[in-house]
Design a protein around this motif. Structure first.
Motif, PDB file in Angstrom:
ATOM      1  N   ALA A   1      10.101   1.415   7.119  1.00 29.00           N
ATOM      2  CA  ALA A   1       9.198   0.475   7.779  1.00 29.00           C
ATOM      3  C   ALA A   1       7.901   1.185   8.129  1.00 29.00           C
ATOM      4  CB  ALA A   1       9.851  -0.053   9.040  1.00 29.00           C
ATOM      5  N   SER A   2       6.820   0.405   8.125  1.00 27.20           N
ATOM      6  CA  SER A   2       5.497   0.989   8.268  1.00 27.20           C
ATOM      7  C   SER A   2       5.411   1.950   9.445  1.00 27.20           C
ATOM      8  CB  SER A   2       4.471  -0.124   8.440  1.00 27.20           C
ATOM      9  OG  SER A   2       3.206   0.449   8.493  1.00 27.20           O
ATOM     10  N   LYS A   3       4.869   3.147   9.151  1.00 32.46           N
ATOM     11  CA  LYS A   3       4.743   4.152  10.193  1.00 32.46           C
ATOM     12  C   LYS A   3       3.356   4.130  10.809  1.00 32.46           C
ATOM     13  CE  LYS A   3       6.399   7.705   7.718  1.00 32.46           C
ATOM     14  NZ  LYS A   3       6.646   9.096   7.401  1.00 32.46           N
TER      15      LYS A   3
ATOM     16  N   TYR B   1      -5.809   8.044   2.441  1.00 31.44           N
ATOM     17  CA  TYR B   1      -5.646   7.415   3.752  1.00 31.44           C
ATOM     18  C   TYR B   1      -4.974   6.071   3.526  1.00 31.44           C
ATOM     19  CZ  TYR B   1      -8.813  10.746   5.996  1.00 31.44           C
ATOM     20  OH  TYR B   1      -9.406  11.882   6.489  1.00 31.44           O
ATOM     21  N   ASP B   2      -3.773   5.930   4.057  1.00 28.20           N
ATOM     22  CA  ASP B   2      -3.031   4.675   3.917  1.00 28.20           C
ATOM     23  C   ASP B   2      -3.227   3.912   5.233  1.00 28.20           C
ATOM     24  OD1 ASP B   2      -1.131   2.694   3.794  1.00 28.20           O
ATOM     25  OD2 ASP B   2       0.541   4.010   3.226  1.00 28.20           O
ATOM     26  N   LEU B   3      -4.122   2.926   5.208  1.00 32.04           N
ATOM     27  CA  LEU B   3      -4.451   2.205   6.446  1.00 32.04           C
ATOM     28  C   LEU B   3      -3.506   1.021   6.624  1.00 32.04           C
ATOM     29  CD1 LEU B   3      -8.343   2.111   6.413  1.00 32.04           C
ATOM     30  CD2 LEU B   3      -6.816   3.873   7.248  1.00 32.04           C
TER      31      LEU B   3
ATOM     32  N   LYS C   1       0.827  -1.212   0.000  1.00 35.17           N
ATOM     33  CA  LYS C   1       0.000   0.000   0.000  1.00 35.17           C
ATOM     34  C   LYS C   1       0.858   1.258   0.000  1.00 35.17           C
ATOM     35  CE  LYS C   1      -1.909  -1.492   3.824  1.00 35.17           C
ATOM     36  NZ  LYS C   1      -1.383  -2.848   3.840  1.00 35.17           N
ATOM     37  N   THR C   2       1.811   1.285   0.949  1.00 33.30           N
ATOM     38  CA  THR C   2       2.611   2.505   1.078  1.00 33.30           C
ATOM     39  C   THR C   2       3.482   2.720  -0.160  1.00 33.30           C
ATOM     40  OG1 THR C   2       2.563   2.082   3.421  1.00 33.30           O
ATOM     41  CG2 THR C   2       4.124   3.735   2.669  1.00 33.30           C
ATOM     42  N   SER C   3       4.064   1.629  -0.671  1.00 31.61           N
ATOM     43  CA  SER C   3       4.877   1.762  -1.882  1.00 31.61           C
ATOM     44  C   SER C   3       4.018   2.275  -3.023  1.00 31.61           C
ATOM     45  CB  SER C   3       5.461   0.409  -2.290  1.00 31.61           C
ATOM     46  OG  SER C   3       5.942  -0.268  -1.181  1.00 31.61           O
TER      47      SER C   3
HETATM   48 MG    MG Z   1       2.303   0.766   4.760  1.00 33.50          MG
END
Ligand code: MG
Ligand code: GTP
Length: 1042
Positions: free
Chosen positions: A446-448, A468-470, A414-416
């Motif tokens: 790393a995931s925040k 929104y990145d859940l 997701k974040t990428s």
């Molecule tokens: Mg993420």
């Protein structure tokens, strides 16, 4: 008002029908009512005893007595009897006494008995009869002698098994009202055509299939019920019924009305709901006297402008059609009091709609409204009027912005993906960068946790997203649902390299079900990442598999719901009394009203499925072309006017000003604003309080801020500083020991003496050591048991909260959100000097709560319990709301004392009464997730156990309101079975919790163990709960006009 109680249209209609039907057999003479249950009348024996002075009685009511025969000597004693009421007994035949009384009797009511035949002689003897009620019996036929009752004016034979009416009925020349509905008639009974005096006729719910051309002979007919009669057309002779005032034609298969229909000039009420009309019948337009017109559930696509000619209209129901717009002239119907438009395709309401100011009952939900915005429309006509006025006077502003949610399994990408989408900006020239090179060379850190960012996806078109990145890790489950809101675009991200068919449920299926439970109509598109790590064939196969399994899951869920809905339908075909007499049947004892609500809820669930866009879109963060393709695809989805009206709204200028004011200093720095602070900004922007609500709802849905309008605890706040709020929430859910320790240590730096939090006054090195050990303990206690003292929380939140007061407010907020509760707060007061400890239930690990008084149904020796068990069980067959148990744990805290929490169980006391709340996760498909609330007490004191669990049940019901698309069932487990330790106790329907205890019933049979009897006090609470646990209050209807 707009969201009137019992909000569902269908229910309202049923009540209306019931009211219209309740006009039967009313007497007004001096009366005597006798009841066997009345101890004054019959102290010992259950039979009826007639008082000595009955000779003068004219009206005798023996209803509701369970009689199989009437008392002896009745006929002889009652020389002057004129009205005899025998309804709701168990008579299998007309008692001979009735025939003997025939000389005087003018009214006879034997409805709700078990009559399977009428003695011809008995009927023939009733020569003076004017009113006869035979409804709700089991009569397959009526005797020809009925025709001899020459004075008969009202006859009710409804709810029997009549296949025809005798020819002699044609002799009842004084008959004014005939009810023959709910029988098995296979054609319209021709003898009726001779009844020239007939004013009211009900032949609904028979399989008539057609009407005779000669029906026009019924010239006196004023009220005609033909609901559910399987009519495909009406004969032209129908239009000769010139006296007709009320006509019910709902639930037929009419595609049109005869052209001469407009001759029915006296018509005031017309019900054409649930037919197959594709066009608004033009023949209605000249009916200027119409006051009530029902056209619900047809297939109308438009409403003619000439509708304004129906100037006397008070009620207009056009819900659940396919109407796309309304004519401007509709605003001329200024007398309208009820207007139902829900479930259509209406995007814009005509200007001056606010003119319809008398409309009190207003239904508009489930329309793709753009103008005025949905939030405004839902609030009611006065709000629409204010909005339209405002728009007319101010310059409109367009602000296209859409909330986009990235969700999916941990490390799905997701974040990428977010980084790639946002970096692969518009400025980048197409064709640059080959697939192997990668558009995002440096991997994201790393995931925040959860993150929110703004993304201008297309500057030229002014298209902006709030993304929104859940985070996918399940530790964020408790807070994620706060971010799921209607009107957003949901992007479900799946790692295709790791995907295999067996992982469908955990990586796709469960996410879809959760979103659907929270936002029933959400638009979801599925994006598969890591395409670079898959072969071409593999990619295709996996995408297809996801696609196929989504369809299967959807089919499975919809079929399951349809099955459940059918069970409700079947229960509804039975009489309430019959239902209440069969404890083994589904919905035993459940009231019609509760069943209707249940049915409405199933229909809502079936009609509000997720809108899943296919196909699965493969993407790789290493392939800019694929990223670009995905971005274009998202933009084209967002552009869809019907799906995302938010992006196409013309907004009042004041709304835009309001938004800007929220993000200006000094308020921009604050963590959140109180509703009043926001209202003040609203005033600055020119918005009065009532209109502020609409503007805030809009800002919430378009992602700019969080405003939980429906949550009684949270609606006082407006969360505009999303980044900081999310940072704070992330602090508690990152669950990383070293990170927490680091934060604590950092927080203690420069911490002054006298703070009272950690060892004070020791020499520096050992103080440091001690402090570190202490902090270490805090971290351990937090990660294992969810425990933190307030001062440690303060250290963790150091950059965000400065003053003690801020900390207090923040802790209160966390409590309101259901994330933690204070362990040692004396009720109503902040802890006095002592360290306050907070518990985060979602962190509780394996700790088993100790059970002193409660040993789960049996005592230690394994013998049966002496006390009676009460247990309410909620089961969740499709999905269990993430974080529900943890949040519920917090929510019940104000109701209980001496609690002891386990990962899946809480033992506590309500006063001195023990309660236990248990969550049992699903085991396969056969055993769904369950959440149960239990207590016990001795039978005479069982009310104490009810008092203990009722507030907890209501608290859970309130929490479940946040999940309008969730299906769950509630049951009251049988105390006898529980006491016996049965592994599979019988479950009574949870709806009974909201119903009063049935009168005159002391015990109920538990079908699980033969004929064991359970005291009603163990099934029904002493006072019914406020709302039925199984039904949502105003499903999907977000705003109430109160
Ligand atoms: Mg993420
Ligand atoms: N080869 C390849 N690696 C990817 C791709 N997308 C993401 N990754 C890698 O997958 C790992 C997880 O990606 P993230 O973007 O952090 O995943 P996430 O969904 O945000 O994870 P959470 O925030 O923990 O829920 C990282 O190491 C990424 O570099 C892709 O398309 N191809």
């Amino acid at each position: 008002m707009a969201g009137q109680d019992g909000g569902d249209l269908k229910t309202a209609r049923l009540w209306r029908d019931a009211a219209l039907r309740a006009r039967k057999l009313r007497g007004s003479l001096g009366q005597l009512a006798l009841s066997a249950a009345d101890p004054l009348q019959a102290p010992d024996a259950p039979q009826l005893v007639l008082p000595a002075t009955v000779g003068d009685i004219e009206v005798l009511n023996l209803g509701n007595n369970g009689l199989e025969e009437v008392p002896e000597g009745l006929a002889a004693a009652l020389g002057s009897l004129r009205v005899l009421v025998l309804r709701r007994n168990r008579l299998a035949r007309l008692p001979p006494a009735v025939a003997q009384l025939g000389r005087h009797l003018t009214e006879l009511d034997v409805s709700h008995n078990r009559l399977a035949a009428l003695g011809a002689e008995a009927v023939g003897a009733l020569r003076e009869l004017r009113k006869l009620n035979l409804s709700h019996n089991q009569l397959p036929a009526l005797p020809a002698q009925l025709g001899a009752l020459a004075h008969l004016e009202e006859l009710d034979v409804s709810f029997n098994r009549l296949a025809r009416l005798p020819d002699s009925v044609s002799c009842l020349c004084r008959l004014r009202a005939l009810d023959a509905d709910h029988n098995q008639l296979t054609a319209f009974p021709r003898p009726l055509l001779q009844l020239a005096a007939l004013e009211e006729l009900d032949v609904s719910s028979n399989r008539l299939r057609g009407l005779p051309e000669g029906i026009g002979a019924l010239r006196a007919l004023k009220t005609l019920w033909l609901s559910g009669a399987q009519l495909g057309t009406l004969p032209s002779g129908f239009c000769e019924l010139a006296s007709l005032e009320s006509l019910m034609l709902d639930n037929n298969a009419l595609q049109a009305l005869p052209a001469q229909f407009s001759r029915l000039q006296r018509l005031k009420t017309l019900n054409l709901s649930s037919n197959l009309l594709e066009e608004f019948p033009a023949a209605l337009l000249p009916l200027a006297g119409l006051e009530e017109l029902y056209l619900s559930r047809n297939q109308l696509t438009s409403v003619p402008a000439l509708i304004s000619g129906l100037g006397r209209l008070l009620t207009l129901w056009l819900d659940n059609n396919r109407i796309r717009y309304l004519p401007d002239s509709i605003v001329e119907l200024t007398g309208l009091e009820e207007l139902a438009l829900q479930g259509n395709q209406i995007a814009v309401l005509p200007d001056n709609f606010g003119q319809l100011s008398r409309v009190g009952l207003w239904k508009i939900k489930d329309n793709p409204l753009i103008q005025p915005p949905y939030e405004v429309c839902m609030k009611g006509i006065p709000y629409i009027a204010a909005y339209q006025k405002e728009l007319a006077h101010s310059q409109p502003a367009v602000q296209p912005r859409l909330k986009l949610l990235l969700l999916g399994h941990k490390a799905a990408g997701k974040t990428s993906l977010r980084h790639c989408l946002m970096e692969d900006g518009v400025g980048r020239s197409p064709g640059r960068g080959d697939p192997g090179e990668g558009c995002h060379p440096s991997p994201p850190p790393a995931s925040k946790g959860i993150e929110v960012t703004s993304w201008t996806a297309d500057a030229a078109r002014g298209l902006r997203f709030v993304v929104y990145d859940l985070a996918g890790d399940e530790r964020y489950e408790v807070i994620q649902p706060f971010f799921l809101s209607p009107g957003a675009l949901y992007v479900l991200v799946v790692n295709l390299a790791a995907y295999e068919p067996g992982r469908f449920l955990s990586t796709v299926g469960s996410f879809l079900r959760r979103v659907g439970a929270r936002v029933p109509h959400a638009v979801v598109c599925i994006v598969g990442t890591h395409a670079d790590l898959c072969g071409e064939r593999e990619l295709e196969e996996k995408c297809l598999d996801i696609h196929r399994q989504i369809a299967l899951q959807e089919k499975h869920d919809a079929e399951g719901l349809s099955r459940l809905a059918r069970v409700v339908d079947e229960a509804l075909t039975r009489d309430f009394e019959l239902r209440s007499a069969s404890p083994h049947a589904a919905y035993y004892g459940v009231s019609d009203r509760n069943l209707q609500r249940r049915k409405a809820h199933f229909q809502f669930l079936l009609h509000h499925r997720l809108q899943i866009l296919s196909p699965v879109l493969p993407v790789s963060c290493r392939d800019p072309r694929l990223v670009r393709r995905l971005r274009d695809r998202l933009l084209s989805v967002a552009e869809h006017r019907e799906i995302f009206p938010n992006l196409h709204r013309v907004l009042p200028r004041s709304w835009q000003v309001l938004e800007e004011l929220h993000f200006q200093p000094p308020q921009a720095q604050r963590l959140w604003l109180s509703w009043w602070d926001s209202a003040r900004l609203g005033l600055q922007a020119g918005l009065t309080e009532d209109r502020l609500q609409s503007a805030l709802s809009y800002l919430h849905e378009s992602g700019k801020l969080l405003y939980f309008e429906d949550s009684p605890a949270l609606k006082e706040h407006v969360f505009h500083n999303l980044t900081r709020l999310i940072d704070i929430l992330n602090v508690f859910f990152q669950r990383d020991a070293s990170l927490l320790l680091h934060k604590l240590l950092l927080g203690t730096e420069g911490e002054g003496e006298g703070d009272g939090s950690v060892a004070v006054g020791l020499p520096s090195p050992s103080q440091d050591m001690l402090r570190a050990t202490q902090l270490h303990h805090y971290v351990e206690g937090f990660l294992l048991h969810g425990l933190l003292p307030a001062h440690a929380i303060r250290l963790l939140l150091k950059p965000h909260v400065q003053a003690q007061q801020d900390l207090q407010l923040l802790l209160e907020l966390l409590e309101k959100m259901g994330l933690c509760y204070c362990l040692n707060k004396p009720k109503g007061k902040p802890p006095n000097g002592a360290t306050a400890w907070y518990k985060f239930p979602c962190y509780v690990q394996n700790e088993v709560p100790h059970a002193e008084a409660w040993i789960n149904g049996t005592n230690l020796a394994g013998q049966s319990f002496v006390a009676e068990q009460l247990q309410i069980e909620y089961s969740f067959p499709f999905t269990f709301p993430p974080g529900l148990f943890a949040r519920y744990s917090v929510q019940i805290n104000s109701h209980v004392v001496h609690r002891s929490d386990g990962k899946f169980q809480i033992f506590a006391y309500r006063g001195k009464v023990p309660v236990v709340v248990s969550y049992r996760p699903a085991k396969g498909v056969l055993q769904p997730d369950t959440l149960s609330i239990a207590s016990h007490a001795s039978l005479p004191n069982i009310w104490t156990a009810w008092q203990a669990i009722t507030p907890l049940v209501e608290e859970l019901n309130a929490l479940l309101q946040e999940w309008p698309g969730l299906h769950y069932a509630v049951h009251i487990l049988c105390s006898k079975c529980l006491k016996r330790g049965s592994p599979n106790p019988h479950a009574f329907p949870g709806e009974l919790l909201s119903q009063p205890r049935p009168e005159g019933v002391a015990e109920i049979i538990c079908p699980r163990n033969g004929s064991e009897r359970v005291n009603v006090a163990l099934v029904y609470p002493p006072t019914p709960t406020v709302i039925s646990p199984c039904s949502k209050k105003n499903v999907g209807e977000k705003h109430r006009n109160q």
